[in-house]
Each structure stands twice: as C-alpha cells, then as structure tokens.
Design a protein around this motif. Structure first.
Motif, PDB file in Angstrom:
ATOM      1  N   UNK A  95      23.819  -3.424  16.435  1.00  0.00           N
ATOM      2  CA  UNK A  95      24.500  -3.593  17.714  1.00  0.00           C
ATOM      3  C   UNK A  95      23.479  -3.529  18.842  1.00  0.00           C
ATOM      4  N   UNK A  96      23.313  -4.628  19.564  1.00  0.00           N
ATOM      5  CA  UNK A  96      22.267  -4.703  20.570  1.00  0.00           C
ATOM      6  C   UNK A  96      22.495  -3.724  21.719  1.00  0.00           C
ATOM      7  N   UNK A 129      22.986 -14.043  27.408  1.00  0.00           N
ATOM      8  CA  UNK A 129      23.273 -12.729  26.864  1.00  0.00           C
ATOM      9  C   UNK A 129      22.860 -12.510  25.419  1.00  0.00           C
ATOM     10  N   UNK A 130      22.119 -13.464  24.850  1.00  0.00           N
ATOM     11  CA  UNK A 130      21.740 -13.349  23.440  1.00  0.00           C
ATOM     12  C   UNK A 130      20.445 -12.569  23.231  1.00  0.00           C
ATOM     13  N   UNK A 156      14.616  -7.748  22.375  1.00  0.00           N
ATOM     14  CA  UNK A 156      15.608  -7.591  21.317  1.00  0.00           C
ATOM     15  C   UNK A 156      16.327  -8.923  21.068  1.00  0.00           C
ATOM     16  N   UNK A 157      16.446  -9.305  19.800  1.00  0.00           N
ATOM     17  CA  UNK A 157      17.129 -10.555  19.483  1.00  0.00           C
ATOM     18  C   UNK A 157      17.861 -10.431  18.151  1.00  0.00           C
ATOM     19  N   UNK A 164      23.873 -14.677   6.767  1.00  0.00           N
ATOM     20  CA  UNK A 164      23.144 -13.420   6.870  1.00  0.00           C
ATOM     21  C   UNK A 164      22.884 -13.087   8.333  1.00  0.00           C
ATOM     22  N   UNK A 165      22.956 -11.787   8.657  1.00  0.00           N
ATOM     23  CA  UNK A 165      22.653 -11.326   9.998  1.00  0.00           C
ATOM     24  C   UNK A 165      21.429 -10.423   9.954  1.00  0.00           C
ATOM     25  N   UNK A 166      20.562 -10.554  10.959  1.00  0.00           N
ATOM     26  CA  UNK A 166      19.369  -9.726  11.038  1.00  0.00           C
ATOM     27  C   UNK A 166      19.056  -9.451  12.502  1.00  0.00           C
ATOM     28  N   UNK A 167      18.062  -8.613  12.729  1.00  0.00           N
ATOM     29  CA  UNK A 167      17.752  -8.165  14.081  1.00  0.00           C
ATOM     30  C   UNK A 167      16.240  -7.977  14.187  1.00  0.00           C
ATOM     31  N   UNK A 168      15.650  -8.477  15.281  1.00  0.00           N
ATOM     32  CA  UNK A 168      14.204  -8.385  15.477  1.00  0.00           C
ATOM     33  C   UNK A 168      13.900  -7.781  16.846  1.00  0.00           C
ATOM     34  N   UNK A 169      12.912  -6.897  16.876  1.00  0.00           N
ATOM     35  CA  UNK A 169      12.387  -6.380  18.136  1.00  0.00           C
ATOM     36  C   UNK A 169      10.923  -6.782  18.215  1.00  0.00           C
ATOM     37  N   UNK A 170      10.600  -7.626  19.181  1.00  0.00           N
ATOM     38  CA  UNK A 170       9.224  -8.055  19.435  1.00  0.00           C
ATOM     39  C   UNK A 170       8.704  -7.230  20.604  1.00  0.00           C
TER      40      UNK A 170
END
Length: 217
Positions: A95-96, A129-130, A156-157, A164-170
């Motif tokens: 959850x962002x 908002x993505x 955050x993205x 599939x759902x995933x989450x990345x923090x650059x």
C-alpha cells in the motif's frame, strides 16, 4: 498528506535515461577482499544518473519477498559513500499511502528526537497519482569522523501486470561532510536539479531472481 506538491510541468513518465549492458555479477567495491555480488534483480547496468555511472556494490535478500541492491560510483566506498543509489524490490503488493506515511513519520520523529534544525521532508505526487517521491534532508554528527548532511530521495512505484503485483522504491542519496550549515545549504540548492533528474530517469526494469534470505549479522 503533508507538503504534497502536484507536478504540473515535469511528468513522471518522461523518461530519458538509458541503461547499458553489464555483467550480472560484479565485484564489491568496499574495503577488504572483493566479493562476488549476485544481481538478484537482473538490472542492466551500470545505472546512469545525473551524468554519473553507478556500479552494483551490494545485493541482499532481506526476506522472501524483499530484495535490495545498492550502487555506487567507481571510486566511491559503500561504507562511506558520497553518492548512492538503492533499489528495493518487493515481490508483492504494498500500500503506497502506508509506505509514504511510514517514511515521513520516520524522518519527522528523527528530527524531533535529534533536534536536527536543518532537517526537512517533503512529498511530491505525480499528476496521475501512480508515483510518489519523498525527499528529505538530515544531518549527522558521528562519534568519530566529520559531521555530514545527507539528502535522500525515495521514488515509490507500484506495478500491476494483471497477473502479478509488485512494488519498487528507487532511492538516491548524497552526502556532504564538514560544516553542517554549509553542507545542508549546498544540498538544498541541489534539490531541484536532483528532483528533475529523478523524475526523468526511468526506473530500471527488474527481473527478480529470489534467493535464500540472507542471515542477519
């Protein structure tokens, strides 16, 4: 959400940086015996950011669904870096809003606890908002060595392929050592340029290769 700024000119989806080919294994650039680093995220490299090349220096499997990789410039040291890129990949849905709140709360509580008069934190949201960027500045006076100011930017993205759902923090971090007032002011002046570069930089494509969770040291 505090300090939310809607980007009106620079779109998060204007990506210009290219990523060149790099071997999936490299040698860690820290002091001591070189260690082979497994590229768990299979990211083409080196990573180019703000005109500099960042090489893979550390890769960790923090949990069954969280892999983390860090990149530094060729002549830098991971233990005492000047600039660093961190990519955290979560092989699950995150959850962002919760992630953003946790980051902002962490910086604000740290500022209050340490009485860091130069610290700040801000949240910037893309027009659709993505994607959201949290950027913040902190200062540190260690028991040994010079005091330093550190500017951090976390982008955050969320990804959803339908299957599939995933989450990345650059993340990008830059440190300046010495007089804290001067260092904090210098980093604050660079903030706009760094933000623009982060917005225009493509998050590297990730092909996740999970491995055994690293043992905590």
């Amino acid at each position: 959400m505090k300090n939310k700024i809607l980007l009106s000119v620079l779109s998060f989806f204007v990506f210009t940086s290219s990523f060149h080919s790099q071997e999936t294994k490299t040698e860690e650039t820290t002091i001591g015996t070189p260690v082979t680093v497994i590229d768990r995220l299979n990211i083409p490299g080196p990573i180019n950011f703000m005109g500099n090349e960042f090489l893979l220096a550390l890769s960790k499997q923090n949990s069954a669904t969280w892999a983390q990789q860090q990149y530094i410039m060729r002549d830098d040291e991971l233990s005492n870096y000047k600039e660093l890129i961190n990519i955290s990949y979560f092989d699950k849905e995150i959850d962002m809003e919760t992630a953003i709140k946790q980051k902002v709360d962490f910086v604000e509580k740290r500022r209050d606890k340490t009485q860091d008069k130069y610290s700040f934190v801000s949240v910037t949201e893309s027009p659709d908002g993505k994607e959201i960027i949290v950027d913040y500045l902190t200062t540190t006076t260690p028991n040994e060595g010079e005091p330093f100011a550190e500017y951090n930017l976390d982008r955050f993205k969320s990804f959803d392929t339908g299957e599939k759902k995933s989450f990345v923090i650059f993340s990008y971090s830059k440190r300046i050592a010495g007089d804290l007032k001067y260092a904090a002011r210098s980093l604050s002046k660079e903030r706009g340029r760094i933000m623009e570069a982060a917005i225009k930089t493509a998050i590297p494509p990730v092909t996740y290769k999970p491995t055994e969770v690293d043992k905590k040291k």
